[in-house]
Design a protein around this motif. Structure first.
Motif, PDB file in Angstrom:
ATOM      1  N   ILE A  36      40.214  52.473  53.639  1.00 31.32           N
ATOM      2  CA  ILE A  36      39.543  51.172  53.674  1.00 31.32           C
ATOM      3  C   ILE A  36      40.590  50.075  53.531  1.00 31.32           C
ATOM      4  CG2 ILE A  36      37.917  49.705  52.409  1.00 31.32           C
ATOM      5  CD1 ILE A  36      36.626  52.450  51.499  1.00 31.32           C
ATOM      6  N   TRP A  37      40.388  48.969  54.267  1.00 32.00           N
ATOM      7  CA  TRP A  37      41.316  47.828  54.225  1.00 32.00           C
ATOM      8  C   TRP A  37      40.506  46.568  53.967  1.00 32.00           C
ATOM      9  CZ3 TRP A  37      44.363  45.951  59.176  1.00 32.00           C
ATOM     10  CH2 TRP A  37      45.189  44.879  58.826  1.00 32.00           C
ATOM     11  N   ALA A  38      40.814  45.894  52.854  1.00 32.09           N
ATOM     12  CA  ALA A  38      40.179  44.622  52.500  1.00 32.09           C
ATOM     13  C   ALA A  38      41.266  43.564  52.344  1.00 32.09           C
ATOM     14  CB  ALA A  38      39.390  44.756  51.197  1.00 32.09           C
ATOM     15  N   ALA A  39      41.018  42.362  52.866  1.00 36.12           N
ATOM     16  CA  ALA A  39      42.017  41.294  52.808  1.00 36.12           C
ATOM     17  C   ALA A  39      41.321  39.959  52.592  1.00 36.12           C
ATOM     18  CB  ALA A  39      42.836  41.249  54.095  1.00 36.12           C
ATOM     19  N   GLY A  40      41.996  39.049  51.888  1.00 37.63           N
ATOM     20  CA  GLY A  40      41.429  37.710  51.723  1.00 37.63           C
ATOM     21  C   GLY A  40      41.732  37.071  50.388  1.00 37.63           C
ATOM     22  N   SER A  41      40.701  36.523  49.769  1.00 42.86           N
ATOM     23  CA  SER A  41      40.806  35.645  48.610  1.00 42.86           C
ATOM     24  C   SER A  41      41.644  36.213  47.466  1.00 42.86           C
ATOM     25  CB  SER A  41      39.391  35.351  48.091  1.00 42.86           C
ATOM     26  OG  SER A  41      39.424  34.799  46.799  1.00 42.86           O
ATOM     27  N   SER A  42      42.539  35.374  46.928  1.00 42.60           N
ATOM     28  CA  SER A  42      43.295  35.767  45.741  1.00 42.60           C
ATOM     29  C   SER A  42      42.404  35.803  44.506  1.00 42.60           C
ATOM     30  CB  SER A  42      44.470  34.803  45.520  1.00 42.60           C
ATOM     31  OG  SER A  42      44.009  33.484  45.292  1.00 42.60           O
ATOM     32  N   THR A  43      41.293  35.053  44.530  1.00 45.31           N
ATOM     33  CA  THR A  43      40.355  35.088  43.406  1.00 45.31           C
ATOM     34  C   THR A  43      39.586  36.402  43.390  1.00 45.31           C
ATOM     35  OG1 THR A  43      40.097  32.679  43.471  1.00 45.31           O
ATOM     36  CG2 THR A  43      38.380  33.929  42.344  1.00 45.31           C
ATOM     37  N   VAL A  44      39.164  36.873  44.564  1.00 51.29           N
ATOM     38  CA  VAL A  44      38.428  38.131  44.648  1.00 51.29           C
ATOM     39  C   VAL A  44      39.371  39.330  44.532  1.00 51.29           C
ATOM     40  CG1 VAL A  44      36.864  39.501  46.122  1.00 51.29           C
ATOM     41  CG2 VAL A  44      36.635  37.019  46.022  1.00 51.29           C
ATOM     42  N   PHE A  45      40.656  39.128  44.791  1.00 49.66           N
ATOM     43  CA  PHE A  45      41.638  40.218  44.806  1.00 49.66           C
ATOM     44  C   PHE A  45      41.569  41.116  43.568  1.00 49.66           C
ATOM     45  CE2 PHE A  45      45.915  41.751  43.666  1.00 49.66           C
ATOM     46  CZ  PHE A  45      46.198  42.551  44.761  1.00 49.66           C
ATOM     47  N   PRO A  46      41.611  40.567  42.329  1.00 43.78           N
ATOM     48  CA  PRO A  46      41.587  41.479  41.177  1.00 43.78           C
ATOM     49  C   PRO A  46      40.290  42.258  41.047  1.00 43.78           C
ATOM     50  CG  PRO A  46      41.450  39.191  40.453  1.00 43.78           C
ATOM     51  CD  PRO A  46      41.772  39.169  41.912  1.00 43.78           C
ATOM     52  N   PHE A  47      39.183  41.689  41.520  1.00 41.71           N
ATOM     53  CA  PHE A  47      37.915  42.406  41.477  1.00 41.71           C
ATOM     54  C   PHE A  47      37.905  43.541  42.505  1.00 41.71           C
ATOM     55  CE2 PHE A  47      36.493  37.881  40.462  1.00 41.71           C
ATOM     56  CZ  PHE A  47      36.677  38.050  39.105  1.00 41.71           C
ATOM     57  N   ALA A  48      38.342  43.216  43.730  1.00 40.70           N
ATOM     58  CA  ALA A  48      38.390  44.239  44.783  1.00 40.70           C
ATOM     59  C   ALA A  48      39.372  45.347  44.417  1.00 40.70           C
ATOM     60  CB  ALA A  48      38.776  43.598  46.114  1.00 40.70           C
ATOM     61  N   THR A  49      40.478  44.976  43.790  1.00 39.62           N
ATOM     62  CA  THR A  49      41.467  45.965  43.374  1.00 39.62           C
ATOM     63  C   THR A  49      40.886  46.916  42.339  1.00 39.62           C
ATOM     64  OG1 THR A  49      43.289  44.436  43.825  1.00 39.62           O
ATOM     65  CG2 THR A  49      43.748  46.268  42.347  1.00 39.62           C
ATOM     66  N   ARG A  50      40.134  46.357  41.402  1.00 46.77           N
ATOM     67  CA  ARG A  50      39.523  47.205  40.363  1.00 46.77           C
ATOM     68  C   ARG A  50      38.489  48.141  40.972  1.00 46.77           C
ATOM     69  NH1 ARG A  50      38.105  50.401  37.596  1.00 46.77           N
ATOM     70  NH2 ARG A  50      37.465  50.405  35.406  1.00 46.77           N
ATOM     71  N   VAL A  51      37.684  47.662  41.905  1.00 50.35           N
ATOM     72  CA  VAL A  51      36.715  48.530  42.578  1.00 50.35           C
ATOM     73  C   VAL A  51      37.452  49.615  43.364  1.00 50.35           C
ATOM     74  CG1 VAL A  51      34.888  48.641  44.330  1.00 50.35           C
ATOM     75  CG2 VAL A  51      34.944  46.745  42.691  1.00 50.35           C
ATOM     76  N   ALA A  52      38.555  49.241  44.013  1.00 48.98           N
ATOM     77  CA  ALA A  52      39.341  50.207  44.780  1.00 48.98           C
ATOM     78  C   ALA A  52      39.900  51.298  43.870  1.00 48.98           C
ATOM     79  CB  ALA A  52      40.480  49.493  45.511  1.00 48.98           C
ATOM     80  N   GLU A  53      40.348  50.906  42.682  1.00 50.73           N
ATOM     81  CA  GLU A  53      40.868  51.893  41.731  1.00 50.73           C
ATOM     82  C   GLU A  53      39.774  52.861  41.316  1.00 50.73           C
ATOM     83  OE1 GLU A  53      42.246  49.341  38.655  1.00 50.73           O
ATOM     84  OE2 GLU A  53      44.120  48.821  39.670  1.00 50.73           O
ATOM     85  N   ASN A  54      38.591  52.327  41.044  1.00 49.26           N
ATOM     86  CA  ASN A  54      37.486  53.176  40.623  1.00 49.26           C
ATOM     87  C   ASN A  54      37.041  54.095  41.755  1.00 49.26           C
ATOM     88  OD1 ASN A  54      36.055  53.299  38.004  1.00 49.26           O
ATOM     89  ND2 ASN A  54      34.218  53.142  39.278  1.00 49.26           N
ATOM     90  N   PHE A  55      36.988  53.541  42.970  1.00 51.13           N
ATOM     91  CA  PHE A  55      36.608  54.330  44.139  1.00 51.13           C
ATOM     92  C   PHE A  55      37.595  55.478  44.346  1.00 51.13           C
ATOM     93  CE2 PHE A  55      37.025  55.242  48.667  1.00 51.13           C
ATOM     94  CZ  PHE A  55      35.711  55.483  49.036  1.00 51.13           C
ATOM     95  N   ALA A  56      38.893  55.190  44.242  1.00 51.88           N
ATOM     96  CA  ALA A  56      39.911  56.222  44.446  1.00 51.88           C
ATOM     97  C   ALA A  56      39.813  57.311  43.379  1.00 51.88           C
ATOM     98  CB  ALA A  56      41.297  55.592  44.437  1.00 51.88           C
ATOM     99  N   ARG A  57      39.502  56.909  42.159  1.00 51.49           N
ATOM    100  CA  ARG A  57      39.382  57.877  41.075  1.00 51.49           C
ATOM    101  C   ARG A  57      38.175  58.802  41.285  1.00 51.49           C
ATOM    102  NH1 ARG A  57      40.283  54.610  37.384  1.00 51.49           N
ATOM    103  NH2 ARG A  57      38.152  53.925  36.951  1.00 51.49           N
ATOM    104  N   ASN A  58      37.090  58.238  41.807  1.00 49.44           N
ATOM    105  CA  ASN A  58      35.874  59.028  42.017  1.00 49.44           C
ATOM    106  C   ASN A  58      35.874  59.785  43.339  1.00 49.44           C
ATOM    107  OD1 ASN A  58      34.825  58.122  39.575  1.00 49.44           O
ATOM    108  ND2 ASN A  58      33.809  56.346  40.523  1.00 49.44           N
TER     109      ASN A  58
END
Length: 357
Positions: A36-58
């Motif tokens: 998956i590739w997500a790009a854009g807002s620096s404000t949303v970045f830390p939220f998307a990164t955290r979801v990505a970490e959780n998704f990868a772990r699961n």
């Protein structure tokens, strides 16, 4: 010269073309990009990164999602370039998609876009914890930071104010020096819409322009100073935070989520007497509150592995609900009824309508 090299090149090009045709024929990216590739807002970045970490772990067998901070405008521009492995699956945005961006997507074949509101954020004006305190009125933002302000006899002149007390005698007498996001940033767009525009409407001479020439008014309200009083500081809000601690007397404009993570070094100023808190942002009493979004290509669902599961994770109670792991990072949750509605969109993959503006 031997013809071997050209022949090999032609085989390679043919293979690439065959893969491209296969990808286009099936509606999106194939094995050229598994993650998956997500790009854009620096404000949303830390939220998307955290979801990505959780998704990868699961999902240990899946490729780890790629998240990039390009700014809202930059992310949507990349998203709208077309359908396929060379374009993002998701655009992260700290403002709604514009009609012009939606139309550009359509021109390039991105015809079904799923819009998901993930929560709320506020734009804060902050300084170092040792700095002076400000209670801004909305019109102070326009009168202090606009490139042009009312002058004599109905004219508009380059902003002459050098210190904040020249804008409003109730503000500290320190120089106007504000570090903020660049034009590609959704935070910049939201600051102009939520702060500068309503502030200009409170200034009689500017309000009179709006009544007769809306385009001229928008130019006045949306054009910040170019004389060093406003400094574009890139897409990284952390860079603005670091600047505030190194530059005494400076102010910074960035997202509430970054404030929450750095209260040991910076403090927020009030707007019209309201301090930015999660409660004030959620109920709309803080003037610079906004919604955060992700935009998804429906054509990539079922083609980019795990994409719909990623959306379901992003709208889950565990992620964006009250007490969810994104609230710990500064996201202000949606009301439960709205969150349920967003989950329904993520499940049904309901395409958005063309924006009104």
């Amino acid at each position: 010269m031997s013809t071997t090299l050209p022949r090999r090149l032609s085989v390679t090009v043919a293979a690439v073309l065959a893969l491209s045709v296969a990808a286009c024929g099936q509606g999106g990216p194939q094995t050229a990009r598994d993650g998956i590739w997500a790009a854009g807002s620096s404000t949303v970045f830390p939220f998307a990164t955290r979801v990505a970490e959780n998704f990868a772990r699961n999902n240990p067998d899946a490729s780890a999602p790629r998240v990039e901070a390009l700014g809202t405008g930059g992310g949507i521009q990349a998203f709208c370039q077309g359908v396929g492995p060379s374009t993002p699956d998701i655009a992260n945005a700290s403002r709604p998609m514009k009609k012009s961006e939606f139309d550009k997507c359509a021109e390039n074949g991105v015809t079904e876009i799923v819009e998901l509101r993930i929560g709320y954020d506020g734009i804060v004006i902050a300084t170092s914890r040792t700095g002076n305190s400000f209670n801004f009125e909305l019109n102070d933002l326009y009168e202090g930071l606009a490139k042009e302000v009312p002058g004599p006899n109905g004219t508009f002149v380059l902003n002459p104010a050098r210190t904040w007390d020249q804008v409003n005698p109730g503000l500290p007498g320190q120089r106007i020096q504000v570090y903020g996001p660049p034009p590609t940033s959704g935070t910049r767009d939201a600051f102009l819409e939520l702060g500068m525009t309503p502030g200009a409407k409170l200034v009689p001479a500017a309000a009179a322009v709006e009544a007769g020439d809306k385009d001229r008014f928008e130019s006045l309200a949306h054009t910040v100073r170019e004389d060093g009083a406003w400094i574009d500081s890139g897409e990284n809000d952390n860079a603005i935070l670091q600047t505030l601690t190194r530059t005494p007397g400076s102010l910074g404009v960035f997202g509430f989520s970054f404030l929450e993570q750095n209260l040991d070094t910076v403090k927020a100023e009030t707007i019209d007497g309201v301090y930015p808190t999660a409660a004030a942002i959620a109920d709309g009493s803080y003037p610079l509150a906004r919604s955060l979004f992700i935009y998804v290509k429906k054509a990539h669902i079922g083609v980019t592995p795990g994409l719909q599961e990623f959306l379901i994770e992003f709208t889950s109670e565990a992620a964006v609900g009250q007490g969810g792991y994104l609230q710990d990072r500064g996201l202000v949750p949606l009301p439960e009824s709205e969150l349920v509605a967003q989950r329904g969109i993520a499940t049904a993959l309901t395409p958005m309508a063309r924006p009104a503006k």
